[in-house]
Design a protein around this motif. Sequence first.
Motif, PDB file in Angstrom:
ATOM      1  N   GLU A 207      -6.953  -1.896   0.887  1.00 40.29           N
ATOM      2  CA  GLU A 207      -5.681  -2.168  -0.646  1.00 40.29           C
ATOM      3  C   GLU A 207      -6.453  -3.841  -1.513  1.00 40.29           C
ATOM      4  O   GLU A 207      -5.762  -4.760  -0.865  1.00 40.29           O
ATOM      5  CB  GLU A 207      -4.477  -1.900  -0.462  1.00 40.29           C
TER       6      GLU A 207
ATOM      7  N   ASP B  70      -3.040   2.206  -5.155  1.00 38.00           N
ATOM      8  CA  ASP B  70      -2.691   1.873  -5.134  1.00 38.00           C
ATOM      9  C   ASP B  70      -1.717   1.663  -6.671  1.00 38.00           C
ATOM     10  O   ASP B  70      -1.769   0.421  -7.502  1.00 38.00           O
ATOM     11  CB  ASP B  70      -1.607   0.426  -4.746  1.00 38.00           C
TER      12      ASP B  70
ATOM     13  N   HIS C 259      -0.700  -2.459  -8.164  1.00 34.12           N
ATOM     14  CA  HIS C 259      -1.202  -2.880  -7.985  1.00 34.12           C
ATOM     15  C   HIS C 259      -2.459  -3.221  -9.310  1.00 34.12           C
ATOM     16  O   HIS C 259      -2.643  -4.127 -10.038  1.00 34.12           O
ATOM     17  CB  HIS C 259      -1.996  -3.756  -7.185  1.00 34.12           C
TER      18      HIS C 259
ATOM     19  N   GLN D 288      -1.044   5.618  -2.859  1.00 31.65           N
ATOM     20  CA  GLN D 288       0.174   5.192  -2.422  1.00 31.65           C
ATOM     21  C   GLN D 288       0.460   5.077  -4.323  1.00 31.65           C
ATOM     22  O   GLN D 288      -0.006   4.399  -5.495  1.00 31.65           O
ATOM     23  CB  GLN D 288       0.579   3.899  -2.146  1.00 31.65           C
TER      24      GLN D 288
ATOM     25  N   GLU E 132       5.275   3.811  -2.601  1.00 30.57           N
ATOM     26  CA  GLU E 132       5.497   2.621  -1.637  1.00 30.57           C
ATOM     27  C   GLU E 132       6.674   1.496  -3.051  1.00 30.57           C
ATOM     28  O   GLU E 132       5.895   0.936  -4.004  1.00 30.57           O
ATOM     29  CB  GLU E 132       4.788   2.141  -1.489  1.00 30.57           C
TER      30      GLU E 132
HETATM   31 MG    MG Z   1       0.467  -1.033  -1.523  1.00 36.14          MG
END
Ligand code: MG
Length: 633
Positions: free
Chosen positions: A134, A165, A168, A191, A239
């Motif tokens: 990730e 994710d 991000h 995520q 998350e």
């Molecule tokens: Mg993450």
Amino acid sequence: MKTSIATVTLSGELPEKLEAIARARFDGVEIFENDFLAFDGSPADVGKMARDLGLQITLFQPFRDFEGMPEALRIRTFDRAERKFDIMQELGTDMVLVCSSVSPAALGGIDRAAADFHELGVRAARRGLKVGYEALAWGRYVNDHRDAWEIVRRANHPNVGLILDSFHSLSRKIDINSIRSIPKEKIFIVQLADAPLIDMDLLYWSRHFRNMPGEGDLPVTAFTEAVASTGYDGYFSLEIFNDQFRGGSTRAIAADGHRSLVYLADQVRRNVETPIGVAMPERADVKGIGFIEFATDEDEAIELIALLHALGFRKAAVHRSKKVTLFEQGSIRILVNVDTAGFANAAYAVHGTSAYALALVVDDADKAYERALALDAEPFRQAVADGELEFPAIRGVGGGVIYLIDDKSPLGRFSEIDFEPISEEDAAVDAGLLRIDHVAQTVAYDEMLTWLLFYTSIFDARKTPMVDIIDPSGVVRSQVIENESGALRITMNGAENRRTLAGHFIAEKFGSGIQHLAFSTNDIFATAETLRAQGFKPLHISPNYYDDVEARFGLDPDLTERLKGENILYDRDEHGEYFQLYSGTYGEGFFFEIVERRGYRGYGAPNAIFRIAALKKQMRPEGIPKDASWHPS
Ligand code: MG
Ligand code: MG
């Protein structure tokens, strides 16, 4: 959609978290290392606990500062990885999350990173494990999922894949369409997190302000559509690092998380051909508020009914089998329930006199109900007498009830069937109140996101940006949920401390609920005059307010005099003018408001501080020093 959530999202001890996650109907869970380290049992115990609850452990995380280390540190880094693999095998999970390195010792270089991942893949494969990579938004060399994907591609090992994710990628405004060309089998897990738009350091923003998809401002739906377009149908895992969630109710936050994923999948499947999500009716269009029901008892009803009379409500009908009276004015219907049995009585016993139920008029009540249940709403049922109408209903804010009604359950029939009209003349004089303009609900601050998600996922409504209202004793956060037509307007106030008026209301009412109802009129001055003649006592507003408002808006002094004479508050936005007249408080802080909108679209937020101060003055017994907590308890 296969749903998962990271243990870090929730407050509490690991067993409590797992129980809440299973209860909220998630399929899987990410075990955060710290949650596991703080727990007394072995990895095998944790694995058994999860499996006994029917949860798949989707991954173990995080493994930090792995790739690109110089030779001397590289050997130690691989040793650390082998120890994580030991724990994973005991836990019973096959995937580890490796986040991009932030180590000052890391050397960078895409091929060096790819070579490290290839070797890690070889070692993981020996044990039947997988490695997901990730890109952290603040990674030292890799902070973009496109670079992480290139490293995974060059690592060229079946046991090494990419972890996406949403935070991000979206926090760095990376082009989401770049996800569409990644082969789905190389996306090991996705995520999801949303966040409010705040301009701050990415790391701090991520660690403290993430929230559930739909609760924030990031385009998480577009992100998920891009993922779905690859054909990916693996886990979507929440998350969320959020200070409020870490201190909140474990079960409530888990339930919000599940609702957010079901809602997200519903939005995605309307735009993309995808197997994720389940079919459900569209968000319900609210066409109006059918009625508001107060729960009270015979004694307290006297004061409430006197107030309704003074506001110009006419007693229109009585219920055939229950002690419920219907009051009407314009299209507004208010029920006063003094029954000594049933849910209203239970609500009264807990909350005192309160507007515990409201009916929303929708296109199709059965469909709205079906959607609400698909989104984890709690159904509400109670016994009805033979032949009486039964409306589908769900539980709302503070355990109150939301009835869903439509044209097939017209209110005309509702009153004919369940109610006996009253023939005697009622002395109340119509004050020109036409409809319910808005319903103001007060909730504990940490419940605000819950109800925001509840309303916007079930009903076709949007939220407006949060505003801070300054109460003389603290800040109250306020957010509006409204629909295009204006038929649904709910203002939600979140109170952090009990010395604020909203906080006092929650403390004294033993929970959240409707704190004020606003009715609309087409002529606020005529309404004020009629009300005055009927003995209605408006909330007294300080004369200083009028000097200020005249100067601020450049009002004609004659208008200012009229406003002052009737205790009417004034506001203006780019669309028009707003006039507000308040009643004093009833009971522990409930009140009525009358508004006239001349094109205005807001809710008079700049006036809230003056209204709150006036209400508090009315409630505060004389002689209590100014700095003391103003409430009597
Ligand atoms: Mg993450
Ligand atoms: Mg209001």
